[in-house]
Scaffold this motif. Structure first.
Motif, PDB file in Angstrom:
ATOM      1  N   PRO A   1       0.831  -1.210   0.000  1.00 64.64           N
ATOM      2  CA  PRO A   1       0.000   0.000   0.000  1.00 64.64           C
ATOM      3  C   PRO A   1       0.865   1.259   0.000  1.00 64.64           C
ATOM      4  O   PRO A   1       1.832   1.361   0.768  1.00 64.64           O
ATOM      5  CB  PRO A   1      -0.803  -0.115   1.297  1.00 64.64           C
ATOM      6  N   GLY A   2       0.542   2.169  -0.894  1.00 61.90           N
ATOM      7  CA  GLY A   2       1.256   3.437  -0.976  1.00 61.90           C
ATOM      8  C   GLY A   2       2.511   3.395  -1.832  1.00 61.90           C
ATOM      9  O   GLY A   2       3.090   4.434  -2.128  1.00 61.90           O
ATOM     10  N   GLU A   3       2.963   2.211  -2.221  1.00 61.53           N
ATOM     11  CA  GLU A   3       4.167   2.087  -3.042  1.00 61.53           C
ATOM     12  C   GLU A   3       3.799   2.344  -4.508  1.00 61.53           C
ATOM     13  O   GLU A   3       2.817   1.786  -5.004  1.00 61.53           O
ATOM     14  CB  GLU A   3       4.753   0.680  -2.894  1.00 61.53           C
ATOM     15  N   PRO A   4       4.532   3.179  -5.208  1.00 60.33           N
ATOM     16  CA  PRO A   4       4.218   3.450  -6.612  1.00 60.33           C
ATOM     17  C   PRO A   4       4.358   2.189  -7.475  1.00 60.33           C
ATOM     18  O   PRO A   4       5.208   1.337  -7.204  1.00 60.33           O
ATOM     19  CB  PRO A   4       5.250   4.486  -7.038  1.00 60.33           C
ATOM     20  N   LEU A   5       3.541   2.080  -8.509  1.00 60.20           N
ATOM     21  CA  LEU A   5       3.615   0.922  -9.397  1.00 60.20           C
ATOM     22  C   LEU A   5       4.920   0.878 -10.179  1.00 60.20           C
ATOM     23  O   LEU A   5       5.317  -0.178 -10.663  1.00 60.20           O
ATOM     24  CB  LEU A   5       2.427   0.910 -10.350  1.00 60.20           C
ATOM     25  N   THR A   6       5.606   1.995 -10.259  1.00 63.99           N
ATOM     26  CA  THR A   6       6.904   1.982 -10.938  1.00 63.99           C
ATOM     27  C   THR A   6       7.894   1.088 -10.194  1.00 63.99           C
ATOM     28  O   THR A   6       8.775   0.504 -10.823  1.00 63.99           O
ATOM     29  CB  THR A   6       7.487   3.403 -11.062  1.00 63.99           C
ATOM     30  N   VAL A   7       7.750   0.968  -8.883  1.00 61.64           N
ATOM     31  CA  VAL A   7       8.619   0.086  -8.101  1.00 61.64           C
ATOM     32  C   VAL A   7       8.391  -1.363  -8.520  1.00 61.64           C
ATOM     33  O   VAL A   7       9.334  -2.134  -8.704  1.00 61.64           O
ATOM     34  CB  VAL A   7       8.374   0.264  -6.584  1.00 61.64           C
ATOM     35  N   VAL A   8       7.127  -1.731  -8.704  1.00 57.64           N
ATOM     36  CA  VAL A   8       6.785  -3.083  -9.139  1.00 57.64           C
ATOM     37  C   VAL A   8       7.328  -3.334 -10.539  1.00 57.64           C
ATOM     38  O   VAL A   8       7.939  -4.372 -10.819  1.00 57.64           O
ATOM     39  CB  VAL A   8       5.259  -3.304  -9.096  1.00 57.64           C
ATOM     40  N   SER A   9       7.132  -2.374 -11.435  1.00 56.87           N
ATOM     41  CA  SER A   9       7.608  -2.505 -12.806  1.00 56.87           C
ATOM     42  C   SER A   9       9.126  -2.634 -12.857  1.00 56.87           C
ATOM     43  O   SER A   9       9.662  -3.494 -13.560  1.00 56.87           O
ATOM     44  CB  SER A   9       7.151  -1.298 -13.625  1.00 56.87           C
ATOM     45  N   ASP A  10       9.817  -1.806 -12.103  1.00 49.14           N
ATOM     46  CA  ASP A  10      11.286  -1.863 -12.083  1.00 49.14           C
ATOM     47  C   ASP A  10      11.773  -3.203 -11.537  1.00 49.14           C
ATOM     48  O   ASP A  10      12.725  -3.784 -12.059  1.00 49.14           O
ATOM     49  CB  ASP A  10      11.862  -0.716 -11.244  1.00 49.14           C
ATOM     50  N   ARG A  11      11.111  -3.687 -10.508  1.00 49.37           N
ATOM     51  CA  ARG A  11      11.496  -4.972  -9.923  1.00 49.37           C
ATOM     52  C   ARG A  11      11.293  -6.099 -10.943  1.00 49.37           C
ATOM     53  O   ARG A  11      12.134  -6.991 -11.069  1.00 49.37           O
ATOM     54  CB  ARG A  11      10.681  -5.231  -8.663  1.00 49.37           C
ATOM     55  N   ALA A  12      10.197  -6.048 -11.677  1.00 52.53           N
ATOM     56  CA  ALA A  12       9.923  -7.058 -12.697  1.00 52.53           C
ATOM     57  C   ALA A  12      10.984  -7.028 -13.791  1.00 52.53           C
ATOM     58  O   ALA A  12      11.505  -8.071 -14.197  1.00 52.53           O
ATOM     59  CB  ALA A  12       8.536  -6.836 -13.297  1.00 52.53           C
ATOM     60  N   LYS A  13      11.321  -5.846 -14.258  1.00 50.28           N
ATOM     61  CA  LYS A  13      12.305  -5.707 -15.335  1.00 50.28           C
ATOM     62  C   LYS A  13      13.681  -6.197 -14.907  1.00 50.28           C
ATOM     63  O   LYS A  13      14.374  -6.870 -15.677  1.00 50.28           O
ATOM     64  CB  LYS A  13      12.370  -4.255 -15.806  1.00 50.28           C
ATOM     65  N   LYS A  14      14.079  -5.888 -13.672  1.00 51.50           N
ATOM     66  CA  LYS A  14      15.387  -6.339 -13.186  1.00 51.50           C
ATOM     67  C   LYS A  14      15.418  -7.855 -13.052  1.00 51.50           C
ATOM     68  O   LYS A  14      16.402  -8.504 -13.416  1.00 51.50           O
ATOM     69  CB  LYS A  14      15.704  -5.678 -11.841  1.00 51.50           C
ATOM     70  N   TRP A  15      14.353  -8.436 -12.527  1.00 49.19           N
ATOM     71  CA  TRP A  15      14.305  -9.888 -12.327  1.00 49.19           C
ATOM     72  C   TRP A  15      14.350 -10.627 -13.657  1.00 49.19           C
ATOM     73  O   TRP A  15      15.116 -11.564 -13.828  1.00 49.19           O
ATOM     74  CB  TRP A  15      13.062 -10.272 -11.539  1.00 49.19           C
ATOM     75  N   ILE A  16      13.523 -10.198 -14.600  1.00 51.51           N
ATOM     76  CA  ILE A  16      13.458 -10.898 -15.883  1.00 51.51           C
ATOM     77  C   ILE A  16      14.770 -10.738 -16.655  1.00 51.51           C
ATOM     78  O   ILE A  16      15.223 -11.666 -17.326  1.00 51.51           O
ATOM     79  CB  ILE A  16      12.226 -10.470 -16.723  1.00 51.51           C
ATOM     80  N   ALA A  17      15.409  -9.569 -16.555  1.00 49.03           N
ATOM     81  CA  ALA A  17      16.688  -9.350 -17.236  1.00 49.03           C
ATOM     82  C   ALA A  17      17.771 -10.257 -16.663  1.00 49.03           C
ATOM     83  O   ALA A  17      18.648 -10.726 -17.397  1.00 49.03           O
ATOM     84  CB  ALA A  17      17.108  -7.892 -17.120  1.00 49.03           C
ATOM     85  N   LYS A  18      17.701 -10.527 -15.370  1.00 48.51           N
ATOM     86  CA  LYS A  18      18.696 -11.377 -14.715  1.00 48.51           C
ATOM     87  C   LYS A  18      18.421 -12.859 -14.960  1.00 48.51           C
ATOM     88  O   LYS A  18      19.326 -13.622 -15.276  1.00 48.51           O
ATOM     89  CB  LYS A  18      18.703 -11.096 -13.214  1.00 48.51           C
ATOM     90  N   LYS A  19      17.164 -13.280 -14.809  1.00 45.21           N
ATOM     91  CA  LYS A  19      16.825 -14.705 -14.869  1.00 45.21           C
ATOM     92  C   LYS A  19      16.519 -15.210 -16.281  1.00 45.21           C
ATOM     93  O   LYS A  19      16.812 -16.352 -16.604  1.00 45.21           O
ATOM     94  CB  LYS A  19      15.615 -14.994 -13.981  1.00 45.21           C
ATOM     95  N   HIS A  20      15.901 -14.375 -17.103  1.00 45.41           N
ATOM     96  CA  HIS A  20      15.482 -14.775 -18.456  1.00 45.41           C
ATOM     97  C   HIS A  20      15.694 -13.610 -19.418  1.00 45.41           C
ATOM     98  O   HIS A  20      14.728 -13.007 -19.889  1.00 45.41           O
ATOM     99  CB  HIS A  20      14.011 -15.206 -18.458  1.00 45.41           C
ATOM    100  N   PRO A  21      16.939 -13.282 -19.735  1.00 43.15           N
ATOM    101  CA  PRO A  21      17.222 -12.094 -20.553  1.00 43.15           C
ATOM    102  C   PRO A  21      16.533 -12.080 -21.913  1.00 43.15           C
ATOM    103  O   PRO A  21      16.195 -11.019 -22.412  1.00 43.15           O
ATOM    104  CB  PRO A  21      18.739 -12.111 -20.705  1.00 43.15           C
ATOM    105  N   SER A  22      16.284 -13.247 -22.496  1.00 46.12           N
ATOM    106  CA  SER A  22      15.659 -13.262 -23.813  1.00 46.12           C
ATOM    107  C   SER A  22      14.198 -12.807 -23.762  1.00 46.12           C
ATOM    108  O   SER A  22      13.624 -12.436 -24.782  1.00 46.12           O
ATOM    109  CB  SER A  22      15.723 -14.667 -24.420  1.00 46.12           C
ATOM    110  N   LEU A  23      13.599 -12.817 -22.579  1.00 46.42           N
ATOM    111  CA  LEU A  23      12.207 -12.397 -22.435  1.00 46.42           C
ATOM    112  C   LEU A  23      12.083 -10.923 -22.062  1.00 46.42           C
ATOM    113  O   LEU A  23      10.978 -10.363 -22.125  1.00 46.42           O
ATOM    114  CB  LEU A  23      11.498 -13.247 -21.384  1.00 46.42           C
TER     115      LEU A  23
END
Length: 86
Positions: A59-81
């Protein structure tokens, strides 16, 4: 809206929606039926990504934090995606 395309044997996506007065709801399900390995791996990666970003949804956390976390995770674990995220 029903598509005119032919169903394939690997992935079927079902989506149903309803409207009552001022309320709307929908539900979607993805069924993998004897998928090729790449489809199964991609689906599993998306499922793990969903679990990973749930922790960033506070609650109260901007959705950009969620988006950034998703992008960092996918780039690290599955770069082709990574290129498929907005």
């Amino acid at each position: 809206q029903t598509g005119e395309g032919k169903l394939t044997e690997d992935v079927v996506i079902c989506c149903v929606g309803a409207r009552y007065k001022h309320y709307c709801a929908n539900i979607a399900r993805t069924y993998c039926i004897d998928p090729v390995p790449k489809v199964e791996q991609t689906y599993q990666a998306a499922f793990k990504l969903f679990d990973h970003v749930l922790g960033a949804m506070q609650p109260g956390e901007p959705l950009t934090v969620v988006s950034d976390r998703a992008k960092k995770w996918i780039a690290k674990k599955h770069p082709s995606l990574a290129k498929h995220l907005p």
